[in-house]
Design an enzyme around this catalytic site. Structure first.
Site, PDB file in Angstrom:
ATOM      1  N   GLY A  13     -15.535   8.093 -18.074  1.00 22.40           N
ATOM      2  CA  GLY A  13     -14.313   7.337 -17.791  1.00 22.40           C
ATOM      3  C   GLY A  13     -14.505   5.988 -17.122  1.00 22.40           C
ATOM      4  O   GLY A  13     -13.786   5.673 -16.171  1.00 22.40           O
ATOM      5  N   VAL A  39     -10.274   7.536  -6.049  1.00 20.94           N
ATOM      6  CA  VAL A  39      -9.985   7.635  -4.611  1.00 20.94           C
ATOM      7  C   VAL A  39      -8.878   8.648  -4.279  1.00 20.94           C
ATOM      8  O   VAL A  39      -8.447   8.729  -3.134  1.00 20.94           O
ATOM      9  CB  VAL A  39      -9.604   6.237  -4.043  1.00 20.94           C
ATOM     10  CG1 VAL A  39     -10.787   5.292  -4.096  1.00 20.94           C
ATOM     11  CG2 VAL A  39      -8.409   5.628  -4.770  1.00 20.94           C
ATOM     12  N   HIS A  74     -16.078   5.021  -3.009  1.00 23.60           N
ATOM     13  CA  HIS A  74     -15.030   4.021  -2.753  1.00 23.60           C
ATOM     14  C   HIS A  74     -13.942   4.565  -1.824  1.00 23.60           C
ATOM     15  O   HIS A  74     -12.842   4.026  -1.765  1.00 23.60           O
ATOM     16  CB  HIS A  74     -14.398   3.536  -4.066  1.00 23.60           C
ATOM     17  CG  HIS A  74     -15.217   2.503  -4.772  1.00 23.60           C
ATOM     18  ND1 HIS A  74     -14.758   1.754  -5.815  1.00 23.60           N
ATOM     19  CD2 HIS A  74     -16.488   2.068  -4.553  1.00 23.60           C
ATOM     20  CE1 HIS A  74     -15.697   0.916  -6.231  1.00 23.60           C
ATOM     21  NE2 HIS A  74     -16.768   1.090  -5.485  1.00 23.60           N
ATOM     22  N   CYS A 125      -7.799   4.032  19.818  1.00 24.61           N
ATOM     23  CA  CYS A 125      -7.952   2.703  20.440  1.00 24.61           C
ATOM     24  C   CYS A 125      -6.763   1.774  20.194  1.00 24.61           C
ATOM     25  O   CYS A 125      -6.795   0.612  20.604  1.00 24.61           O
ATOM     26  CB  CYS A 125      -9.244   2.049  19.954  1.00 24.61           C
ATOM     27  SG  CYS A 125      -9.170   1.477  18.245  1.00 24.61           S
ATOM     28  N   ASN A 134     -16.765   8.419 -23.068  1.00 24.63           N
ATOM     29  CA  ASN A 134     -15.735   7.396 -22.904  1.00 24.63           C
ATOM     30  C   ASN A 134     -14.952   7.260 -24.205  1.00 24.63           C
ATOM     31  O   ASN A 134     -15.507   7.512 -25.275  1.00 24.63           O
ATOM     32  CB  ASN A 134     -16.396   6.033 -22.586  1.00 24.63           C
ATOM     33  CG  ASN A 134     -16.457   5.773 -21.096  1.00 24.63           C
ATOM     34  OD1 ASN A 134     -15.560   6.136 -20.345  1.00 24.63           O
ATOM     35  ND2 ASN A 134     -17.528   5.126 -20.665  1.00 24.63           N
ATOM     36  N   PRO A 135     -13.687   6.838 -24.122  1.00 21.73           N
ATOM     37  CA  PRO A 135     -12.918   6.669 -25.366  1.00 21.73           C
ATOM     38  C   PRO A 135     -13.503   5.588 -26.279  1.00 21.73           C
ATOM     39  O   PRO A 135     -13.405   5.681 -27.488  1.00 21.73           O
ATOM     40  CB  PRO A 135     -11.521   6.255 -24.882  1.00 21.73           C
ATOM     41  CG  PRO A 135     -11.476   6.640 -23.449  1.00 21.73           C
ATOM     42  CD  PRO A 135     -12.875   6.591 -22.934  1.00 21.73           C
ATOM     43  N   TYR A 147       0.828  -1.213   0.000  1.00 16.17           N
ATOM     44  CA  TYR A 147       0.000   0.000   0.000  1.00 16.17           C
ATOM     45  C   TYR A 147       0.860   1.258   0.000  1.00 16.17           C
ATOM     46  O   TYR A 147       0.579   2.227  -0.683  1.00 16.17           O
ATOM     47  CB  TYR A 147      -0.878   0.070   1.257  1.00 16.17           C
ATOM     48  CG  TYR A 147      -1.956  -0.958   1.381  1.00 16.17           C
ATOM     49  CD1 TYR A 147      -2.467  -1.625   0.275  1.00 16.17           C
ATOM     50  CD2 TYR A 147      -2.488  -1.251   2.630  1.00 16.17           C
ATOM     51  CE1 TYR A 147      -3.475  -2.564   0.426  1.00 16.17           C
ATOM     52  CE2 TYR A 147      -3.497  -2.182   2.786  1.00 16.17           C
ATOM     53  CZ  TYR A 147      -3.979  -2.837   1.672  1.00 16.17           C
ATOM     54  OH  TYR A 147      -4.964  -3.757   1.829  1.00 16.17           O
ATOM     55  N   CYS A 182      -9.621   3.320  11.072  1.00 15.85           N
ATOM     56  CA  CYS A 182      -9.380   2.294  12.093  1.00 15.85           C
ATOM     57  C   CYS A 182     -10.319   1.101  11.857  1.00 15.85           C
ATOM     58  O   CYS A 182     -11.521   1.283  11.671  1.00 15.85           O
ATOM     59  CB  CYS A 182      -9.619   2.884  13.483  1.00 15.85           C
ATOM     60  SG  CYS A 182      -9.481   1.652  14.788  1.00 15.85           S
TER      61      CYS A 182
HETATM   62 ZN   LIG Z   1      -9.605   3.041  16.624  1.00 17.45          ZN
END
Ligand SMILES: [Zn+2]
Length: 256
Positions: A188, A102, A118, A151, A214-215, A66, A126
């Site tokens: 898109g 995103v 999304h 937490c 769109n393409p 990530y 969390c």
């Molecule tokens: Zn938490």
């Protein structure tokens, strides 16, 4: 209808539907180089870490990937298509954008009403208490996985993993916006990914005009689209918004 005529026609329809226009955007609106880099990186990406179960089983392994991939996305810039949609909102035409992207680029371009169904990579969430906090990439590799300040549980990326529920507030707002829309612009998209088919179906049931940009033709075209404009998304949107601006200006001078 000729392509240029179609662009002009769509601009008129969009002006007529003032403030009842919703745009739904997919990955195709992002920079090509970012999409290429990301696709290359994802080829070496163990699929299991992109599910909620896979992440919670092995957060250290997941965050190793990530951290690299989200850094790439965080470095991307708004395109002309993002900027055109921001102008359409500032002209009072575009009500909202519903997006599965995103990276937060719509907001960076200037849009205020963006529903990210999304999630957003500029946040962490969390897995226990649901607390969301903002983040800058790359994260410190020596402090992995990141922990919740509230937490002490593990934090996941702020975007939606497979098998994770769609965010309820954004989905409620998206359904309301789609229900009242007179025009829905779909921009898109290639992949069939929820909640997009459900939202398009709802717009169709509520008699919205569906305009697809769109393409190439997609799964949406024959099933849902009333008008399909092919070609480069940046070019098409820039032209539509330019025409919209001109139509508004002409209408105002006529009224005066
Ligand atoms: Zn938490």
């Amino acid at each position: 209808m000729l392509r240029e005529k179609l662009i002009e026609f769509v601009a008129y329809e969009v002006v007529k539907a003032k403030s009842f226009v919703t745009a739904i955007t997919g990955e195709g609106i992002n920079e090509q180089k970012i999409r290429d880099t990301l696709n290359k990186a994802l080829n070496n990406y163990p699929r299991e870490i992109d599910t909620l179960e896979g992440f919670t089983e092995n957060p250290n392994k997941a965050w190793k990937y990530y951290n690299i991939i989200l850094q790439m996305l965080a470095d991307s810039e708004p395109t002309d298509a993002h900027r055109a949609l921001a102008e359409l909102e500032s002209l009072g035409i575009l009500n909202s954008i519903i997006t599965i992207t995103v990276s937060g680029l719509h907001q960076m371009a200037g849009n205020k009403n963006v529903l990210e169904v999304h999630g957003n990579i500029n946040t962490l969430k969390c897995v226990s208490c649901g607390r969301v906090e903002s983040v800058k990439f790359p994260l410190d590799q020596h402090k992995m996985p990141p922990k919740c300040r509230h937490c002490s549980s593990i934090l996941k990326p702020g975007y939606l993993l497979y098998n994770e529920q769609l965010p309820s507030k954004e989905m409620t707002d998206a359904i309301i916006d789609v229900t009242v829309s007179k025009i829905m612009c779909i921009i898109g998209f290639r992949r069939v990914v929820e909640p997009i088919p459900s939202l398009i179906l709802r717009a169709k049931q509520c008699k919205a005009i569906i305009i697809e940009i769109n393409p190439e033709k997609t799964w949406i075209t024959s099933k849902f689209s009333d008008y399909f404009i092919d070609g480069d998304i940046n070019e098409v949107l820039t032209k539509i918004v330019k025409s919209v601006g001109r139509i508004i200006k002409n209408t105002e001078s006529y009224i005066v």
